[in-house]
Design a protein around this motif. Structure first.
Motif, short mmCIF file in Angstrom:
data_model
loop_
_atom_site.label_atom_id
_atom_site.label_comp_id
_atom_site.label_asym_id
_atom_site.label_seq_id
_atom_site.Cartn_x
_atom_site.Cartn_y
_atom_site.Cartn_z
N ASP A 1 -2.60 -1.33 6.66
CA ASP A 1 -1.05 -1.41 7.09
C ASP A 1 -0.66 -2.56 6.53
O ASP A 1 0.52 -2.56 6.02
N ALA A 2 -1.10 -3.70 6.73
CA ALA A 2 -0.50 -5.12 6.19
C ALA A 2 -0.52 -4.97 4.63
O ALA A 2 0.60 -5.41 4.19
N LEU A 3 -1.41 -4.44 3.98
CA LEU A 3 -1.35 -4.36 2.58
C LEU A 3 0.11 -3.41 2.03
O LEU A 3 0.72 -3.50 1.20
N LEU A 4 0.10 -2.45 2.88
CA LEU A 4 1.14 -1.32 2.26
C LEU A 4 2.50 -1.79 2.74
O LEU A 4 3.48 -1.51 2.32
N ALA A 5 2.54 -2.41 3.92
CA ALA A 5 3.82 -3.30 4.27
C ALA A 5 4.26 -4.27 3.62
O ALA A 5 5.41 -4.57 3.09
N GLU A 6 3.33 -5.17 3.19
CA GLU A 6 3.62 -6.34 2.45
C GLU A 6 3.81 -6.05 0.88
O GLU A 6 4.62 -6.98 0.22
N GLY A 7 3.08 -5.18 0.42
CA GLY A 7 2.95 -4.96 -0.99
C GLY A 7 2.38 -6.03 -1.89
O GLY A 7 2.36 -5.92 -3.20
N SER A 8 1.62 -6.75 -1.19
CA SER A 8 0.67 -7.71 -1.94
C SER A 8 -0.37 -8.32 -1.03
O SER A 8 -0.30 -8.29 -0.23
N VAL A 9 -1.23 -8.84 -1.86
CA VAL A 9 -2.50 -9.29 -1.23
C VAL A 9 -2.35 -10.66 -0.38
O VAL A 9 -2.71 -10.84 0.64
N GLY B 1 -10.84 6.28 -2.12
CA GLY B 1 -10.93 6.59 -3.43
C GLY B 1 -9.68 6.63 -4.38
O GLY B 1 -9.41 7.50 -5.09
N ASP B 2 -8.65 5.91 -4.05
CA ASP B 2 -7.27 5.43 -4.50
C ASP B 2 -7.13 4.00 -4.71
O ASP B 2 -7.66 3.10 -3.76
N PRO B 3 -6.64 3.68 -5.79
CA PRO B 3 -6.22 2.21 -6.01
C PRO B 3 -5.22 1.50 -5.14
O PRO B 3 -5.27 0.31 -4.93
N LEU B 4 -4.43 2.36 -4.44
CA LEU B 4 -3.51 2.02 -3.26
C LEU B 4 -2.48 0.86 -4.12
O LEU B 4 -1.17 1.27 -3.86
N LEU B 5 -2.67 -0.11 -4.32
CA LEU B 5 -2.10 -1.16 -4.92
C LEU B 5 -2.35 -1.47 -6.49
O LEU B 5 -3.37 -1.80 -6.75
N VAL B 6 -1.36 -1.18 -7.33
CA VAL B 6 -1.83 -1.45 -8.99
C VAL B 6 -0.69 -2.24 -9.44
O VAL B 6 0.44 -2.53 -9.09
N ALA C 1 1.92 -4.15 -11.79
CA ALA C 1 3.03 -3.70 -12.51
C ALA C 1 3.71 -5.10 -12.76
O ALA C 1 4.76 -5.70 -12.06
N GLY C 2 3.62 -5.63 -14.17
CA GLY C 2 4.10 -6.85 -14.19
C GLY C 2 3.55 -8.12 -13.50
O GLY C 2 2.16 -8.00 -13.21
N ARG C 3 4.30 -8.78 -12.69
CA ARG C 3 4.06 -9.83 -11.81
C ARG C 3 3.73 -9.28 -10.36
O ARG C 3 3.37 -10.05 -9.35
N GLN C 4 3.91 -8.08 -10.24
CA GLN C 4 3.94 -7.60 -8.64
C GLN C 4 2.86 -6.37 -8.67
O GLN C 4 2.71 -6.02 -9.72
N MET C 5 2.60 -6.04 -7.41
CA MET C 5 1.74 -4.85 -7.08
C MET C 5 2.72 -3.80 -6.55
O MET C 5 3.75 -4.27 -5.95
N VAL C 6 2.71 -2.68 -7.09
CA VAL C 6 3.36 -1.47 -6.36
C VAL C 6 2.22 -0.27 -5.79
O VAL C 6 1.13 -0.23 -6.41
N PRO C 7 2.88 0.41 -4.89
CA PRO C 7 1.78 1.37 -4.12
C PRO C 7 1.68 2.50 -5.16
O PRO C 7 2.66 3.18 -5.82
N THR C 8 0.58 3.19 -5.09
CA THR C 8 0.38 4.52 -5.75
C THR C 8 1.13 5.47 -4.89
O THR C 8 1.44 5.21 -3.95
#
Length: 309
Positions: free
Chosen positions: A13-21, A47-52, A54-61
């Motif tokens: 939940d925290a990772l998907l809400a914040e979009g960053s580690v 079985g999914d990367p979840l966050l990948v 994209a430049g300097r940011q992480m984006v959700p799959t």
């Protein structure tokens, strides 16, 4: 097949809400390296990367986007299940922050009364008012606010609501304005003056313009401002007419009495009466503290309005 580690749900939940580690680490009180390892475990589990990257940011799959709200709801539901069951609530012992999303007009008209009532009944409660820049139910669904107050529009079938009061728009001008000397402002008089319009989206056209058009009239909008306070300030310092909800002015001065900085009048064209409601997510339906908050809002709005529901 082994059971999944449900502790991962909070991190998800925290990772998907914040979009960053780093953001998720701050939110959960973990170190960045620990959260990075947890993301690795989540990737292996789902079985999914979840966050990948994209430049300097992480984006959700796409999968992460699809499960974001479900993860949030699951965490909130678990917290509710594991909270102590309380059948009777003593507001004087309640220690909680409530976030209420409402426009500035409501906050200015009813905020002082709500804060005073809460302080009297529950001195350890804090009311935080969040700005309402757009109508969107995601703030309730994501648990970012406890209550939303306003006109119901596209909030979704699951959102609970309760009517607080009816409201309507009135004309507001500076004290001593020529219109205040008329027993009743006519549509022609109304259209003959310039207008200041309050609109968060910068829109100059509204229902009053449609009503005037049916009479073959049009008003000149001299200025568009982002909110009711600015519209009132402009009207008091000029000959422009402001259109404000009656609830924004706790005691509208009829005719601009001596000592008043402004006067009000009923609009010469019909406009729709609006219903102001409070809205909340169903997961908070049976929460005793939230029920107390809803009752407080309803009671305070009813006391502040002669036509409160």
């Amino acid at each position: 097949m082994s059971e999944p580690d449900f502790n991962l749900l909070v991190a998800l939940d925290a990772l998907l809400a914040e979009g960053s580690v780093a953001g998720a680490a701050r939110r959960t009180g973990l170190s960045t390296s620990a959260m990075s390892r947890t993301l690795g475990r989540l990737r292996a589990t789902t079985g999914d990367p979840l966050l990948v990257r994209a430049g300097r940011q992480m984006v959700p799959t796409p999968h992460a986007q699809a499960i974001r709200e479900r993860a949030r709801d699951a965490v909130l539901e678990i917290r509710t299940l594991l909270s102590p069951a309380v059948s009777e609530l003593d507001p004087s012992t309640l220690d909680r922050i409530f976030v209420i999303r409402a426009n500035e007009g409501f906050v200015e008209a009813f905020g002082p009364g709500l804060i005073a009532a809460a302080a009297s009944e529950a001195p350890r409660v804090s009311l935080h008012f969040a700005p309402k820049m757009e109508k969107d139910s995601r703030y309730l669904r994501e648990g970012r606010v406890d209550l939303e107050i306003g006109v119901v529009e596209n909030m979704g079938p699951e959102i609970r609501l309760q009517a607080l009061f009816r409201d309507h728009f009135i004309g507001v001008v500076r004290a001593g304005h020529p219109l205040l000397s008329s027993p009743a402002v006519t549509a022609g008089q109304y259209a003959s003056y310039g207008h200041v319009v309050a609109s968060r989206r910068g829109r100059a056209h509204g229902p009053v313009d449609d009503a005037l058009a049916e009479l073959g009239l049009a008003r000149k909008v001299a200025s568009v401002v982002p909110g009711f306070p600015a519209a009132l300030a402009v009207a008091m310092a000029s000959d422009l007419i402001a259109l404000l909800p009656a609830s924004y002015l706790p005691a509208p001065p009829a005719g601009g009495k001596a000592g008043q900085a402004f006067g009000t009048f009923e609009l010469p064209v019909p406009t729709q009466v609006i219903t102001i409601s409070q809205m909340w997510h169903p997961r908070l339906e049976m929460d005793p503290a939230h029920r107390w908050l809803r009752q407080l809002v309803r009671r305070t709005c009813g006391e502040g309005r002669a036509d409160g529901d």
